[in-house]
Design an enzyme around this catalytic site. Structure first.
Site, PDB file in Angstrom:
ATOM      1  N   HIS A 129       0.809  -1.212   0.000  1.00 17.26           N
ATOM      2  CA  HIS A 129       0.000   0.000   0.000  1.00 17.26           C
ATOM      3  C   HIS A 129       0.848   1.271   0.000  1.00 17.26           C
ATOM      4  O   HIS A 129       0.343   2.366   0.229  1.00 17.26           O
ATOM      5  CB  HIS A 129      -0.937   0.017   1.213  1.00 17.26           C
ATOM      6  CG  HIS A 129      -2.202   0.781   0.981  1.00 17.26           C
ATOM      7  ND1 HIS A 129      -2.365   2.088   1.364  1.00 17.26           N
ATOM      8  CD2 HIS A 129      -3.365   0.432   0.381  1.00 17.26           C
ATOM      9  CE1 HIS A 129      -3.574   2.505   1.037  1.00 17.26           C
ATOM     10  NE2 HIS A 129      -4.196   1.522   0.441  1.00 17.26           N
ATOM     11  N   ASP A 190      -7.224   4.559   9.015  1.00 15.83           N
ATOM     12  CA  ASP A 190      -8.561   4.544   8.411  1.00 15.83           C
ATOM     13  C   ASP A 190      -8.803   3.279   7.592  1.00 15.83           C
ATOM     14  O   ASP A 190      -9.950   2.871   7.388  1.00 15.83           O
ATOM     15  CB  ASP A 190      -8.750   5.772   7.515  1.00 15.83           C
ATOM     16  CG  ASP A 190      -8.916   7.047   8.322  1.00 15.83           C
ATOM     17  OD1 ASP A 190      -9.430   6.973   9.453  1.00 15.83           O
ATOM     18  OD2 ASP A 190      -8.528   8.118   7.835  1.00 15.83           O
ATOM     19  N   GLU A 301     -12.502  13.292  13.192  1.00 12.85           N
ATOM     20  CA  GLU A 301     -11.857  13.616  11.926  1.00 12.85           C
ATOM     21  C   GLU A 301     -12.671  14.712  11.240  1.00 12.85           C
ATOM     22  O   GLU A 301     -13.666  15.215  11.778  1.00 12.85           O
ATOM     23  CB  GLU A 301     -11.729  12.383  11.019  1.00 12.85           C
ATOM     24  CG  GLU A 301     -10.622  11.429  11.428  1.00 12.85           C
ATOM     25  CD  GLU A 301     -10.233  10.449  10.323  1.00 12.85           C
ATOM     26  OE1 GLU A 301     -10.648  10.658   9.156  1.00 12.85           O
ATOM     27  OE2 GLU A 301      -9.515   9.481  10.626  1.00 12.85           O
TER      28      GLU A 301
END
Length: 550
Positions: A129, A190, A301
Site C-alpha cells: 500500500h 482509516d 476527523e
C-alpha cells in the site's frame, strides 16, 4: 600495459605533401581503429565481469537454507514491482516468501556478508500500500511479509492487555482475533488491510490519534531484524535506541517481524455523526475544543468539500438526518464546506445514556443545524468502512489506478493561512478523492521516535487522497493532480509554514536532510549503527548503497 598513441606528423605543404598526407591519414585511421577496438574490448570485459557477478547472485541465494522459499518467476517479481500508488515500478531480482524470522535474518546476513561489492538491497513488502515505490528494491530482494507465519498471534488479557503479532499481520485480522476476547487495539488507521510492520514504520494515524496517539505510541515491544541480519528484541527498557529508531523509521533501521500491541476493552456499537460547517474558523475551533474535552468522542476527523452538490442526499444511504425537513432545504450552492466527523463508542447496554451524552456534546458546537446526520453501526463496520468503498471501486475497475496522495502535518498557527490559499485558490474541487483535515496533540506522540512533526502542541493532518482517472486530461487526471500537489508544496515552502510531510517522499538526500532538520544527525547516526551498508528500504531514496568494485 602502457598504451602510447602515435602522433601525426607535420610537414610543410609542397609538392611532396600528397605522400606525407596519405601517411598521416593512414596513421590517424590506424589510431582510430586501435582506440575503437580497445574500447570495445574494455567494455566487453566490464560487461562480462558484471554479468558474471549478477548471474552468480541468484545461485548464491538459491544455496541458502530457508524454511520458506525464494521466487524468481516473472509474475511474482512483476507484482512486487508495483504498489498502491501505481506510479513507480522497480522490479526486484528475487522475492522471498519467509516462513520464519530466521529466513529474513539469513537473507539479510548473507547480503551483509557480501560486503559493499554487492549491489543487492532488501525491502519489506506488506500489503503493497505504499505510494511512491517505498517497498520496492530494484534488482534486489523483496520480502513478502504476509507469508511470515511465525510467531502466531496471541492475545494476553488482564489488567494491561496486549496482543503479540507478526509484522506481516493485517490489522483487520488483529481486530477480529482480539474481539474474541472483548478487546481491541486503541489506535487505528482509516484502512485496516495494512500490515503491522508497514504502519509502524510510518506512524499509523486516524481519528483516535488525538486520544491515544498514533499506532507507534501504542506499542510495548518489537522484534527487529537489523541491516546486519541480527535479530533483536527491543522495548522502552531493552535496546531502547533501536526501539525508538524503528518506530516511524521508514524501514531504514530494521524489519519489524513481531510487535506487542496494547489493547483496551472493545465497544460493540458506534454512534457515527456528521455535521457541516461553512465557516472554517468555527470548524477548527470546534475540533480543537473537542480533542481536549474529557470523556467526549472516541474518534474525531474532518474533511473538506469543494464545489459539490447533492452531498446530503448521498449521505442518506448510510446516515439519517436529525431533521429531514430542514435537511432537504439545505443547499450547498457550490460553497466550500467542512465536515466534522465524530464517533462515540457504545459498550454493552449504554445506548440510551450515549444518545443523551452525544446530544449534550453537540449542543456546544457551532455547525449548520440542518446538516446533522447520525447513524449507528457495529464497531467492525465502522473501523472497516474504507474497505466497503474499496470493494465498490474494485467492481468498477477504479481501485488499481494511480494514487498521487499528499499527506501533510501543518502547525495549528498556520492552518488558517494554509486553508485560505490552498482551499481558496489551488484546490478548486474535491471530486478526485477525499481531503481529510483534523487536529492531533503532540503530547500523545513520542519525540524519541523517527517521525518528524511540526514544533507546536497541536498540528493538523491534511491528506489529499486523490485517485487519478487513466487517460484523463482534466482535473481528475494524473498530471493535473501532480501539478496541484506541487503547487501546494511550493506554497508551503515559500510561505514558511513549517509544514512536514507524512509518508514523505523526496528524491535527493539534501531534501531529506531539510525534512528531518535538527533530527537529521540522529537519523544518520542510527543508520550507521543498524544498517551501515544501506541495505534496507532503498525505495525510500534516503540513502544509496555504496558499491565498490574489487
Amino acid at each position: 600495459m602502457m598504451i602510447k598513441l602515435l602522433q601525426p606528423l607535420t610537414a610543410s605543404l609542397s609538392s611532396k605533401t600528397k605522400m606525407s598526407y596519405s601517411s598521416f591519414s593512414l596513421v590517424r585511421e590506424q589510431n582510430n581503429l586501435f582506440l575503437r577496438g580497445f574500447m570495445i574490448l574494455l567494455l566487453s570485459c566490464i560487461t562480462i565481469q558484471l554479468n558474471f557477478c549478477i548471474s552468480s547472485i541468484p545461485s548464491s541465494l538459491k544455496a541458502l537454507h530457508l524454511e520458506g522459499h525464494l521466487s524468481f518467476d516473472e509474475v511474482g517479481l512483476s507484482q512486487a514491482s508495483r504498489d498502491f500508488g501505481n506510479r513507480y515500478h522497480a522490479q526486484p531480482m528475487a522475492l522471498l516468501h519467509p516462513k520464519s524470522v530466521s529466513d529474513i535474518a539469513v537473507i539479510i546476513k548473507h547480503i551483509w556478508n557480501m560486503g559493499p561489492s554487492s549491489q543487492l538491497t532488501v525491502a519489506a513488502r506488506g500489503h503493497g500500500h505504499s505510494l511512491q515505490g517505498q517497498a520496492q528494491a530494484h534488482g534486489g530482494v523483496v520480502i513478502n511479509m504476509k507469508s511470515l507465519i511465525a510467531p502466531r498471534m496471541k492475545v494476553y488479557a488482564g489488567e494491561l492487555p496486549y496482543v503479540d503479532v507478526s509484522g506481516g499481520e493485517l490489522w483487520i485480522n488483529i481486530l477480529h482475533e482480539t474481539l474474541r476476547y472483548g478487546l481491541a487495539p486503541r489506535s487505528w488507521t482509516d484502512y485496516l488491510h495494512l500490515t503491522v510492520g508497514g504502519t509502524l514504520s510510518n506512524a499509523g494515524v486516524s481519528g483516535q490519534a488525538f486520544l491515544h496517539g498514533p499506532q507507534i505510541s501504542n506499542v510495548k515491544q518489537l522484534e527487529i531484524v537489523t541491516g546486519t541480519g541480527e535479530v533483536v528484541n527491543c522495548s522502552e527498557e531493552q535496546n531502547h535506541e533501536l526501539f525508538h529508531s524503528v518506530l516511524g523509521g521508514l524501514g531504514q533501521f530494521g524489519i519489524i517481524t513481531r510487535a506487542r500491541i496494547l489493547l483496551e476493552p472493545a465497544p460493540t456499537m458506534v454512534k457515527w455523526i456528521r455535521v457541516l460547517y461553512a465557516d472554517f474558523t468555527a470548524f477548527t475551533r470546534d475540533q480543537e475544543k473537542l480533542i481536549y474535552m474529557e470523556n467526549a468522542f472516541d474518534y474525531i476527523e474532518g474533511f473538506v468539500i469543494i464545489n459539490r452538490t447533492g452531498l446530503l442526499n448521498n449521505w442518506r444511504s448510510s446516515f439519517n438526518p436529525q431533521d429531514p425537513v430542514q435537511a432537504r432545504k439545505f443547499k450547498s450552492d457550490g460553497r466550500t464546506l467542512f465536515c466534522l466527523e465524530l464517533a462515540k463508542y457504545i459498550r454493552m447496554e449504554e445506548t440510551h445514556a450515549v444518545n443523551q451524552e452525544v446530544m449534550t456534546l453537540l449542543s456546544h458546537l457551532n455547525y449548520i443545524p440542518s446538516t446533522l446526520f447520525v447513524t449507528e453501526v457495529t464497531y467492525v463496520d465502522f473501523l472497516d468502512r474504507v474497505h466497503t468503498s474499496e470493494v465498490k471501486l474494485r467492481s468498477k475497475g477504479l481501485w488499481d489506478v494511480p494514487h498521487p496522495w499528499l499527506n501533510l502535518f501543518i502547525p495549528k498557527s498556520k492552518i488558517h493561512k494554509f486553508a485560505e490559499v490552498v482551499f481558496g485558490n489551488i484546490v478548486t474541487e474535491t471530486s478526485s478523492g477525499p481531503v481529510l483535515i483534523y487536529p492531533v496533540k503532540k503530547s500523545k506522540w513520542d519525540n524519541r521516535t523517527s517521525v518528524v512533526m511540526p514544533d507546536e502542541d497541536i498540528f493538523y493532518l491534511v491528506a489529499f487522497l486523490a485517485s487519478a482517472v487513466p487517460s484523463s486530461n482534466g482535473p481528475d487526471g494524473l498530471e493535473h493532480i501532480l501539478n496541484q500537489n506541487k503547487r501546494i508544496l511550493e506554497y508551503c515552502e515559500g510561505a514558511h509554514l513549517g509544514v512536514k510531510q507524512y509518508l514523505p517522499h523526496y528524491n535527493t538526500q539534501d531534501e531529506w536532510q531539510a525534512h528531518f532538520g535538527p533530527q537529521w544527525e540522529v537519523f544518520l547516526k542510527r543508520k550507521s549503527v543498524y544498517d551501515p551498508l544501506a541495505i534496507l528500504a532503498p525505495g525510500q531514496r534516503i540513502f544509496q548503497k555504496a558499491i565498490t568494485f574489487s
